[in-house]
Scaffold this motif. Structure first.
Motif, mmCIF file in Angstrom:
data_model
loop_
_atom_site.group_PDB
_atom_site.id
_atom_site.type_symbol
_atom_site.label_atom_id
_atom_site.label_comp_id
_atom_site.label_asym_id
_atom_site.label_seq_id
_atom_site.Cartn_x
_atom_site.Cartn_y
_atom_site.Cartn_z
ATOM 1 N N MET A 53 0.827 -1.203 0.000
ATOM 2 C CA MET A 53 0.000 0.000 0.000
ATOM 3 C C MET A 53 0.867 1.261 0.000
ATOM 4 O O MET A 53 0.566 2.250 -0.676
ATOM 5 N N PHE A 54 1.976 1.240 0.759
ATOM 6 C CA PHE A 54 2.881 2.392 0.779
ATOM 7 C C PHE A 54 3.456 2.664 -0.608
ATOM 8 O O PHE A 54 3.583 3.815 -1.031
ATOM 9 N N LEU A 55 3.811 1.601 -1.343
ATOM 10 C CA LEU A 55 4.370 1.782 -2.688
ATOM 11 C C LEU A 55 3.325 2.358 -3.638
ATOM 12 O O LEU A 55 3.637 3.208 -4.479
ATOM 13 N N VAL A 56 2.105 1.905 -3.519
ATOM 14 C CA VAL A 56 1.022 2.431 -4.353
ATOM 15 C C VAL A 56 0.807 3.913 -4.047
ATOM 16 O O VAL A 56 0.690 4.744 -4.959
ATOM 17 N N LEU A 57 0.785 4.270 -2.775
ATOM 18 C CA LEU A 57 0.578 5.666 -2.386
ATOM 19 C C LEU A 57 1.741 6.547 -2.840
ATOM 20 O O LEU A 57 1.531 7.673 -3.313
ATOM 21 N N ALA A 58 2.968 6.048 -2.712
ATOM 22 C CA ALA A 58 4.137 6.831 -3.112
ATOM 23 C C ALA A 58 4.067 7.203 -4.586
ATOM 24 O O ALA A 58 4.285 8.362 -4.969
ATOM 25 N N ASN A 59 3.741 6.253 -5.423
ATOM 26 C CA ASN A 59 3.685 6.516 -6.860
ATOM 27 C C ASN A 59 2.438 7.304 -7.253
ATOM 28 O O ASN A 59 2.454 8.063 -8.219
ATOM 29 N N LEU A 60 1.359 7.136 -6.484
ATOM 30 C CA LEU A 60 0.167 7.957 -6.707
ATOM 31 C C LEU A 60 0.490 9.434 -6.454
ATOM 32 O O LEU A 60 0.107 10.309 -7.227
ATOM 33 N N PHE A 61 1.215 9.711 -5.377
ATOM 34 C CA PHE A 61 1.591 11.093 -5.067
ATOM 35 C C PHE A 61 2.525 11.663 -6.125
ATOM 36 O O PHE A 61 2.400 12.836 -6.501
ATOM 37 N N TRP A 62 3.473 10.869 -6.600
ATOM 38 C CA TRP A 62 4.387 11.331 -7.652
ATOM 39 C C TRP A 62 3.623 11.627 -8.938
ATOM 40 O O TRP A 62 3.922 12.587 -9.638
ATOM 41 N N ALA A 63 2.654 10.796 -9.251
ATOM 42 C CA ALA A 63 1.838 11.055 -10.444
ATOM 43 C C ALA A 63 1.077 12.360 -10.298
ATOM 44 O O ALA A 63 0.950 13.141 -11.245
ATOM 45 N N GLY A 64 0.569 12.622 -9.100
ATOM 46 C CA GLY A 64 -0.146 13.859 -8.863
ATOM 47 C C GLY A 64 0.717 15.090 -9.062
ATOM 48 O O GLY A 64 0.213 16.175 -9.399
ATOM 49 N N ASN A 65 2.043 14.933 -8.902
ATOM 50 C CA ASN A 65 2.965 16.050 -9.127
ATOM 51 C C ASN A 65 2.879 16.546 -10.566
ATOM 52 O O ASN A 65 2.951 17.751 -10.829
ATOM 53 N N TYR A 66 2.712 15.623 -11.517
ATOM 54 C CA TYR A 66 2.575 16.003 -12.925
ATOM 55 C C TYR A 66 1.245 16.735 -13.154
ATOM 56 O O TYR A 66 1.192 17.729 -13.873
ATOM 57 N N ILE A 67 0.186 16.210 -12.542
ATOM 58 C CA ILE A 67 -1.138 16.792 -12.752
ATOM 59 C C ILE A 67 -1.234 18.179 -12.128
ATOM 60 O O ILE A 67 -1.669 19.142 -12.771
#
Length: 300
Positions: free
Chosen positions: A1-15
């Motif tokens: 779950m931590f890995l999913v959240l980490a990459n979700l937050f990084w993706a949000g950086n682009y948006i």
């Protein structure tokens, strides 16, 4: 779950970066983001790692170089790229980063590239070229690229150099090292922020939300989640989750009304295939091999 959240937050950086790049300059975005991150990273590092700050600051020469590449160079180029290209394209180009790090490691550190890794690099390169040229590979010889896509290529080159140099930070606690690196970056940026209106931007709901998001979630949250995860499953297994950045960016882009072409889907698929092949390294006999150390620094 931590890995999913980490990459979700990084993706949000682009948006979020794309959403405010029209009202804030890349300099303003970079300075504001890391100002918030520094205010959070130092107390978190003290709470979790309790580092010897004197020994951390003794590595100031290396930290200064890492600040130029990781805090200033990569972020400025990323946000500058988002002025000209879509968040989806930027995420697709960024997906080539792991393969580029392997290539630079072979050139600079003399690490061996297997045939499988070589094929993976070529497939990833083909996928990126399809995205950059919108499927018209003949554009390669005409040098008719989107400026933002080229800036994104430069951004991942800068990040790859940062990752390789970061191997020398192995003896420094990762959160404390990031806090000091961000602090040095802010000190270097301060004169430019003062000279070029780094504090003069509209305080709208959109800009405040975007800056807070970029300063808290990808700068602090992703970093802590990522490092907590690799302690449990290792850097090699965690690395494949980086592909989720592009997946999440695509989902967010569709939700926000952006369109995705079949060329982007095909190019992205090739990038993923290439990165997957490149990431399938043989398990090292010892945990302190050069490849394992590099993988650990990439996560940092």
């Amino acid at each position: 779950m931590f890995l999913v959240l980490a990459n979700l937050f990084w993706a949000g950086n682009y948006i979020f970066g794309k959403s405010i790049v029209d009202v804030m300059t890349p300099l303003q975005m970079t300075f504001s983001r890391w100002t918030i991150a520094v205010c959070l990273l130092f107390p978190i590092a003290q709470l979790i790692e309790k580092p010897d700050w004197r020994s951390v600051f003794k590595a100031w020469r290396l930290i200064l170089i890492l600040s130029v590449f990781g805090v200033i160079g990569y972020n400025f180029l990323l946000y500058e790229a988002l002025r000209f290209t879509t968040s989806m394209n930027a995420a697709l180009v960024n997906a080539m980063n792991p393969a580029l790090i392997v290539l630079l490691s072979a050139l600079v550190l003399r690490e061996r590239i297997s045939g499988k890794h070589g094929v993976g690099l070529l497939i990833s390169l083909l996928g990126v070229l399809l995205v950059l040229t919108k499927g018209q590979l003949s554009q390669i010889i005409h040098i008719d690229y989107n400026e933002g896509d080229l800036l994104m290529l430069l951004a991942i080159l800068v990040w790859s150099i940062y990752s390789i140099l970061g191997r020398r930070m192995a003896g420094i606690p990762p959160i404390a090292g990031t806090a000091v690196t961000a602090l040095f970056g802010l000190i270097l940026l301060l004169p430019f922020a003062i000279s070029f209106g780094g504090f003069n931007f509209p305080l709208t709901k959109e800009t405040i939300t975007g800056v807070l998001y970029m300063g808290i979630f990808p700068s602090v949250g992703s970093f802590i989640f990522w490092n907590a995860s690799i302690r449990q499953i290792g850097a090699s297994r965690a690395g494949i989750y980086l592909n989720l950045i592009t997946v999440f960016t695509a989902i967010m882009s569709v939700i926000m009304g952006q369109t995705i072409t079949w060329i982007q889907v095909l190019g992205g698929g090739l990038v993923f295939a290439g990165v997957y092949l490149t990431s399938r390294m043989k398990k090292p006999a010892r945990s302190d091999t050069a490849a394992e150390k590099l993988e650990e620094q990439v996560t940092h």
